[in-house]
Design an enzyme around this catalytic site. Sequence first.
Site, short mmCIF file in Angstrom:
data_model
loop_
_atom_site.label_atom_id
_atom_site.label_comp_id
_atom_site.label_asym_id
_atom_site.label_seq_id
_atom_site.Cartn_x
_atom_site.Cartn_y
_atom_site.Cartn_z
CG ASN A 132 0.10 -5.30 -9.50
OD1 ASN A 132 0.57 -4.42 -8.77
ND2 ASN A 132 -1.15 -5.31 -9.85
CD GLU A 230 -6.72 3.42 -6.14
OE1 GLU A 230 -7.52 2.50 -6.37
OE2 GLU A 230 -6.98 4.61 -6.34
CB CYS A 264 -5.87 -4.22 -8.93
SG CYS A 264 -5.36 -2.80 -9.87
CD GLU A 432 -3.56 6.07 -6.75
OE1 GLU A 432 -3.67 4.96 -7.29
OE2 GLU A 432 -2.51 6.47 -6.21
P1 NAD Z 1 1.00 -6.31 -0.63
O1 NAD Z 1 -0.15 -5.72 0.09
O2 NAD Z 1 1.60 -7.55 -0.10
O3 NAD Z 1 2.21 -5.26 -0.73
C1 NAD Z 1 2.05 -3.98 -1.29
C2 NAD Z 1 3.13 -3.08 -0.75
O4 NAD Z 1 2.92 -2.89 0.65
C3 NAD Z 1 4.55 -3.63 -0.89
O5 NAD Z 1 5.44 -2.57 -1.17
C4 NAD Z 1 4.82 -4.19 0.50
O6 NAD Z 1 6.19 -4.22 0.82
C5 NAD Z 1 4.10 -3.19 1.38
N1 NAD Z 1 3.72 -3.69 2.70
C6 NAD Z 1 3.50 -4.98 3.08
N2 NAD Z 1 3.20 -5.04 4.39
C7 NAD Z 1 3.22 -3.75 4.85
C8 NAD Z 1 2.98 -3.15 6.12
N3 NAD Z 1 2.65 -3.88 7.17
N4 NAD Z 1 3.07 -1.81 6.23
C9 NAD Z 1 3.37 -1.05 5.16
N5 NAD Z 1 3.64 -1.56 3.94
C10 NAD Z 1 3.54 -2.90 3.77
O7 NAD Z 1 0.50 -6.46 -2.14
P2 NAD Z 1 1.28 -7.09 -3.36
O8 NAD Z 1 1.22 -8.58 -3.20
O9 NAD Z 1 2.60 -6.42 -3.56
O10 NAD Z 1 0.35 -6.63 -4.58
C11 NAD Z 1 -0.77 -7.34 -4.99
C12 NAD Z 1 -2.05 -6.68 -4.50
O11 NAD Z 1 -2.11 -5.32 -4.91
C13 NAD Z 1 -3.29 -7.31 -5.10
O12 NAD Z 1 -4.25 -7.53 -4.09
C14 NAD Z 1 -3.80 -6.28 -6.07
O13 NAD Z 1 -5.16 -6.34 -6.35
C15 NAD Z 1 -3.41 -5.02 -5.43
N6 NAD Z 1 -3.34 -3.93 -6.41
C16 NAD Z 1 -4.30 -2.95 -6.41
C17 NAD Z 1 -4.28 -1.95 -7.35
C18 NAD Z 1 -5.33 -0.86 -7.38
O14 NAD Z 1 -5.04 0.17 -7.95
N7 NAD Z 1 -6.47 -1.04 -6.77
C19 NAD Z 1 -3.28 -1.92 -8.29
C20 NAD Z 1 -2.31 -2.91 -8.27
C21 NAD Z 1 -2.36 -3.92 -7.31
#
Ligand code: NAD
Length: 453
Positions: A132, A230, A264, A432
């Site tokens: 995102n 996060e 997020c 962070e």
């Molecule tokens: P996701 O959890 O599907 O993926 C995030 C990252 O993790 C990607 O690079 C993915 O390839 C990797 N990943 C997936 N499975 C993994 C595993 N088993 N082991 C290690 N890495 C793995 O999330 P997304 O769909 O890419 O992003 C959306 C989510 O991120 C939303 O829930 C959003 O709220 C959250 N987000 C949080 C923040 C924050 O700062 N709190 C900021 C941005 C997004």
Amino acid sequence: MSTTYQIINPANEQIVKSVDLADITATDKVIEKANKAFESWKKVAPGDRAKLLRTFAQVVADHRQELAKIEVENAGHTIGNALWEADNVANVLNYYSAAPERLFGKQIPVANGIDITFKEPLGVVGVIVPWNFPMPIAGWGFAPALAAGNTVVLKPAEYTPLTAVKLGQLALLAGIPEGVFNVIVGKGSVVGNRFVTHPLVRKIVFTGSTTVGKQIMAGCADQVKRVTLELGGKSANIIFADSDIERAAAAAPGAVFDNAGQDCCARSRILVEKSVFDKFMSSFEVAVKKFKVEDPALPTAEMGPLISKKQLETVQAYLTKDIAFTGSAPKGSGYWMAPTVLMPKSATEKVWQEEIFGPVVSVMAFDDEADAIAKANDSQFGLSGSIWSNNSSKALRVARGIESGNLSVNSNSSVRYWTPFGGYKQSGLGRELGPDALDAFTEVKNVFIATDN
Ligand code: NAD
């Protein structure tokens, strides 16, 4: 053996590029390279490390247009946002370039000698980034990690690897030594998971969904690996009757529909004091209908498409009832969706409780200050939130009452690189950004020197 992945422009569904996805062998090689580079990077004099980070910041700033253009095509971000995001990477690098020369320990008074502490780097840090906000979230991890003397392996999300790859090239151009900052494109289940299981990776910085965050935390437990998480959010935007209702209503669409709601910190629950509910809703409707959803490359765009067909379908599956009104969106190819406002009947409904991660907001009324706090806290998440009131004592009281890491009063801004960012409850673990970010990338070593012998 590596496979390839086709990157799609979400605004028109055209193929942008094919990228190779790394396998475990390739991932291990990069981790080993980063570990080797750590031996020399940690010894670079603080002033020299600072200079290299400042140069890196300048090189990123010099390429802001190119980086932003890539993000518009790859992620459908509006050009205005994408430029801000590239600038954010440069700013964060600049901010943390001051850190190596200020990485102070303490001298602690003790009996029979002198006691001093050192903040020492951890080694290889694995940064796992979601789709995102590919640029800023990468920078919030790698900039303080590098400043503290760690080396970095960074895995962008499958959908959005292109700006990360470019940042890796820019680091080399800036003179950051080979092996210090490494970008590996690949699947989460392969490359990301290898960061978790590989013993040479000493810390994981993960931003993404709460579900994957929990798996990563459990995986890290095996080696007592350091971890910062996060995760998701379902933040409240609380509008009190004594606020500037027009201003709050005009700002509310941007607070949730920015980045097509894939944020997020999106204020996806709006709580309005009962006595001004109708007044707020009529101004809010005007603002939502005016919100410009269009080709993200246009400078007037306020919202672009969603990231993927899958995400569009996931978001639309929530829209079964209680739609109050919508804005508009382009038709035809691309993952377009109109901003949508819901009025759920109960706080137990899925749309009120779950992170939808799309341009959808739910609105509900509250009775009084205590009810506003209780309703805002009725969530597994606690990342951000806004409080609109012209009574500053009340606004501060409510801010103190809400279980959330980042709150703003009469504003919807969540992220400033000078201030700490992170979540309560299931929104995350650790913080962070801000002045203390290097604490998450260092071990404290305590040394006692006897003087009475
Ligand atoms: P996701 O959890 O599907 O993926 C995030 C990252 O993790 C990607 O690079 C993915 O390839 C990797 N990943 C997936 N499975 C993994 C595993 N088993 N082991 C290690 N890495 C793995 O999330 P997304 O769909 O890419 O992003 C959306 C989510 O991120 C939303 O829930 C959003 O709220 C959250 N987000 C949080 C923040 C924050 O700062 N709190 C900021 C941005 C997004």
